[in-house]
Enzyme design. Structure first.
Site, PDB file in Angstrom:
ATOM      1  N   HIS A 209      -2.706  -9.217 -16.442  1.00 14.22           N
ATOM      2  CA  HIS A 209      -2.710 -10.461 -15.665  1.00 14.22           C
ATOM      3  C   HIS A 209      -2.965 -11.627 -16.624  1.00 14.22           C
ATOM      4  CE1 HIS A 209      -2.523  -8.944 -11.459  1.00 14.22           C
ATOM      5  NE2 HIS A 209      -2.839  -7.813 -12.074  1.00 14.22           N
ATOM      6  N   CYS A 240      -5.405  -9.550  -7.452  1.00 17.31           N
ATOM      7  CA  CYS A 240      -6.006  -8.512  -6.623  1.00 17.31           C
ATOM      8  C   CYS A 240      -7.023  -9.153  -5.690  1.00 17.31           C
ATOM      9  CB  CYS A 240      -6.681  -7.456  -7.489  1.00 17.31           C
ATOM     10  SG  CYS A 240      -7.533  -6.202  -6.532  1.00 17.31           S
ATOM     11  N   ASN A 249       0.226 -11.617 -12.397  1.00 20.61           N
ATOM     12  CA  ASN A 249       0.663 -10.781 -13.522  1.00 20.61           C
ATOM     13  C   ASN A 249       1.393 -11.669 -14.526  1.00 20.61           C
ATOM     14  OD1 ASN A 249       0.875  -8.838 -10.980  1.00 20.61           O
ATOM     15  ND2 ASN A 249       0.693  -7.553 -12.795  1.00 20.61           N
TER      16      ASN A 249
HETATM   17  P1  HMG Z   1     -12.252   3.116   3.726  1.00 22.75           P
HETATM   18  O1  HMG Z   1     -12.622   2.122   4.761  1.00 22.75           O
HETATM   19  O2  HMG Z   1     -13.318   3.722   2.877  1.00 22.75           O
HETATM   20  O3  HMG Z   1     -11.329   4.277   4.322  1.00 22.75           O
HETATM   21  O4  HMG Z   1     -11.169   2.442   2.766  1.00 22.75           O
HETATM   22  P2  HMG Z   1     -11.553   5.327   5.452  1.00 22.75           P
HETATM   23  O5  HMG Z   1     -10.870   6.576   5.015  1.00 22.75           O
HETATM   24  O6  HMG Z   1     -13.005   5.386   5.838  1.00 22.75           O
HETATM   25  O7  HMG Z   1     -10.713   4.715   6.674  1.00 22.75           O
HETATM   26  C1  HMG Z   1     -11.093   3.525   7.347  1.00 22.75           C
HETATM   27  C2  HMG Z   1      -9.938   3.052   8.221  1.00 22.75           C
HETATM   28  O8  HMG Z   1      -8.805   2.731   7.418  1.00 22.75           O
HETATM   29  C3  HMG Z   1      -9.454   4.106   9.214  1.00 22.75           C
HETATM   30  O9  HMG Z   1      -8.953   3.408  10.331  1.00 22.75           O
HETATM   31  C4  HMG Z   1      -8.295   4.737   8.487  1.00 22.75           C
HETATM   32  O10 HMG Z   1      -7.359   5.322   9.341  1.00 22.75           O
HETATM   33  C5  HMG Z   1      -7.685   3.545   7.784  1.00 22.75           C
HETATM   34  P3  HMG Z   1      -9.837   3.216  11.673  1.00 22.75           P
HETATM   35  O11 HMG Z   1     -10.192   4.614  12.077  1.00 22.75           O
HETATM   36  O12 HMG Z   1     -11.049   2.415  11.247  1.00 22.75           O
HETATM   37  O13 HMG Z   1      -8.919   2.496  12.596  1.00 22.75           O
HETATM   38  N1  HMG Z   1      -6.953   3.911   6.564  1.00 22.75           N
HETATM   39  C6  HMG Z   1      -5.670   3.602   6.293  1.00 22.75           C
HETATM   40  N2  HMG Z   1      -4.756   2.919   6.985  1.00 22.75           N
HETATM   41  C7  HMG Z   1      -3.540   2.807   6.426  1.00 22.75           C
HETATM   42  N3  HMG Z   1      -3.216   3.313   5.215  1.00 22.75           N
HETATM   43  C8  HMG Z   1      -4.111   3.985   4.493  1.00 22.75           C
HETATM   44  C9  HMG Z   1      -5.402   4.159   5.039  1.00 22.75           C
HETATM   45  N4  HMG Z   1      -6.505   4.771   4.580  1.00 22.75           N
HETATM   46  C10 HMG Z   1      -7.445   4.624   5.529  1.00 22.75           C
HETATM   47  N5  HMG Z   1      -3.776   4.486   3.292  1.00 22.75           N
HETATM   48  C11 HMG Z   1      -9.259   2.561   1.340  1.00 22.75           C
HETATM   49  C12 HMG Z   1     -10.622   3.135   1.660  1.00 22.75           C
HETATM   50  C13 HMG Z   1      -8.838   3.120   0.004  1.00 22.75           C
HETATM   51  C14 HMG Z   1      -8.271   2.995   2.414  1.00 22.75           C
HETATM   52  C15 HMG Z   1      -9.365   1.014   1.310  1.00 22.75           C
HETATM   53  O14 HMG Z   1     -10.419   0.666   0.460  1.00 22.75           O
HETATM   54  C16 HMG Z   1      -8.110   0.358   0.828  1.00 22.75           C
HETATM   55  O15 HMG Z   1      -7.096   0.364   1.510  1.00 22.75           O
HETATM   56  N6  HMG Z   1      -8.141  -0.269  -0.367  1.00 22.75           N
HETATM   57  C17 HMG Z   1      -6.980  -0.866  -0.955  1.00 22.75           C
HETATM   58  C18 HMG Z   1      -7.353  -2.047  -1.784  1.00 22.75           C
HETATM   59  C19 HMG Z   1      -6.120  -2.589  -2.446  1.00 22.75           C
HETATM   60  O16 HMG Z   1      -5.011  -2.397  -1.981  1.00 22.75           O
HETATM   61  N7  HMG Z   1      -6.304  -3.306  -3.572  1.00 22.75           N
HETATM   62  C20 HMG Z   1      -5.222  -3.876  -4.291  1.00 22.75           C
HETATM   63  C21 HMG Z   1      -4.392  -2.873  -5.014  1.00 22.75           C
HETATM   64  S1  HMG Z   1      -5.108  -2.352  -6.556  1.00 22.75           S
HETATM   65  C22 HMG Z   1      -4.670  -3.603  -7.665  1.00 22.75           C
HETATM   66  O17 HMG Z   1      -4.155  -4.616  -7.285  1.00 22.75           O
HETATM   67  C23 HMG Z   1      -4.888  -3.370  -9.136  1.00 22.75           C
HETATM   68  C24 HMG Z   1      -3.596  -3.056  -9.898  1.00 22.75           C
HETATM   69  O18 HMG Z   1      -2.647  -4.088  -9.751  1.00 22.75           O
HETATM   70  C25 HMG Z   1      -3.907  -2.852 -11.383  1.00 22.75           C
HETATM   71  C26 HMG Z   1      -4.731  -3.996 -11.985  1.00 22.75           C
HETATM   72  O19 HMG Z   1      -4.289  -5.159 -11.942  1.00 22.75           O
HETATM   73  O20 HMG Z   1      -5.806  -3.670 -12.482  1.00 22.75           O
HETATM   74  C27 HMG Z   1      -2.956  -1.756  -9.369  1.00 22.75           C
HETATM   75 MG    MG Z   2      -2.581  -5.860 -10.913  1.00 21.88          MG
END
Ligand code: HMG
Ligand code: MG
Length: 299
Positions: A209, A240, A249
């Site tokens: 980034h 993020c 990025n």
């Molecule tokens: P959590 O709350 O611990 O998950 O989140 P959970 O398993 O306890 O589930 C809670 C609720 O979320 C439930 O729904 C699940 O069904 C739902 P409820 O019963 O409350 O209605 N759920 C989902 N729904 C849709 N799709 C799913 C999913 N999983 C659970 N896959 C979790 C844990 C990982 C899901 C959450 O923290 C999350 O979604 N995090 C994503 C954060 C994110 O996207 N960050 C940005 C991307 S990373 C990035 O940008 C960095 C990168 O570019 C590299 C860099 O730059 O360093 C890659």
């Molecule tokens: Mg990234």
């Protein structure tokens, strides 16, 4: 030595749009963005994210995006899948490549995916197993490789350890993220030197980034180390939501200009990428942050 060929991994539809504030970008706009990028010659496009819509509402239409795109032969459209639920969604939408994402920082792991580094690795294992069964390749990300918004400095040894764990688990490529863009070239070089002891250089990607304007300099430093896969986002979009202060990025336009200048041919149409950057930022109400795009202008 510099690599003789480079693979560009386009991030605009995912990393680029996941942090977009305000009204959600319409699904049709995302689909058009992905199709324009493919037409410009990008062959690896991170198109969506099957994450919790409560965590990242911007990516809540991942299924519709994946189902809506007209796929071009030779182009890989991938998506983030943090857990089995995400993977099942991605498989149902016909995704042919996915990515899991971990971090070299405990605090960031908690903020971003709500678990420790060790727990995240445990959680990724069944994702890799299931993806393997389905014949879907898995990329692995390590965030905060050059610094963390919560912990500050991160040791190269920690980056190497997490990268190695993902590689051993079966990730085909490890993308090293300077999530908040705080790195400088010497630090980037040292991080690669440590990581390549664990994971061969040809499996490492640079995901930088540009928050502090260092991304191109850092990229050049790691290209000299032999890194040959670069993540970039058209128009320099991105950031993020769980890394405060993170900006976009490194811009695809700027990377293309750099590597074409090094005599490395990509087959990607720079002007078409620039035009796509103007088109999408116009929809978002701003201009590309790519200096090359600003210098050359829309065609
Ligand atoms: P959590 O709350 O611990 O998950 O989140 P959970 O398993 O306890 O589930 C809670 C609720 O979320 C439930 O729904 C699940 O069904 C739902 P409820 O019963 O409350 O209605 N759920 C989902 N729904 C849709 N799709 C799913 C999913 N999983 C659970 N896959 C979790 C844990 C990982 C899901 C959450 O923290 C999350 O979604 N995090 C994503 C954060 C994110 O996207 N960050 C940005 C991307 S990373 C990035 O940008 C960095 C990168 O570019 C590299 C860099 O730059 O360093 C890659
Ligand atoms: Mg990234």
């Amino acid at each position: 030595a510099l690599p003789t060929s480079i693979k560009l991994f386009e991030m605009a539809p995912r990393d680029g749009l996941q942090n977009e504030p305000g009204t959600l970008v319409p699904t049709t706009t995302k689909i058009e963005l992905i199709e324009r990028l493919a037409k410009a010659g990008l062959t690896h496009i991170e198109a969506a994210s099957f994450v919790s819509p409560k965590w990242v509402p911007q990516m809540g239409d991942a299924t519709d995006v994946m189902n809506g795109i007209t796929r071009q032969p030779g182009v890989v459209y991938s998506a983030l899948t943090p857990n089995l639920k995400g993977l099942e969604g991605a498989l149902a939408a016909g995704v042919e490549e996915v990515a899991v994402f971990g971090a070299a920082s405990e605090a960031f792991s908690q903020k971003n995916i709500n678990c420790s580094i060790a727990e995240s690795l445990k959680r990724f294992e069944p994702v890799l197993e299931r993806a393997n069964e389905a014949g879907v390749r898995v990329r692995g990300y390590v965030s905060c490789v050059l610094g963390c918004p919560y912990e500050g400095d991160i040791s190269p040894a920690k980056v190497a350890e997490v990268a190695n764990a993902l590689f051993e688990m079966g990730c085909y490529e490890i993308s090293l993220g300077d999530t908040i863009g705080v790195g400088t070239p010497l630090a980037a070089k040292r991080m690669i030197e440590a990581t390549r002891q664990q994971v061969p250089i040809e499996y490492l990607a640079a995901h930088f980034h540009d928050t502090y304007g260092m991304a191109l300099a850092n990229l050049y430093a790691v290209l000299e180390e032999g890194v040959s896969v670069i993540d970039a986002a058209t128009a320099g979009l991105g950031g993020c939501p769980y890394a405060k202060g993170a900006s976009g990025n490194v811009a695809t336009e700027d990377v293309l200009y750099l590597i074409e200048g090094l005599g490395i041919h990509t087959g990607i149409d720079l002007q078409a990428v620039i035009d796509t950057g103007y088109w999408i930022t116009n929809k978002l109400g701003r201009r590309p942050s790519s200096k090359v795009a600003l210098a050359k202008g829309a065609g």
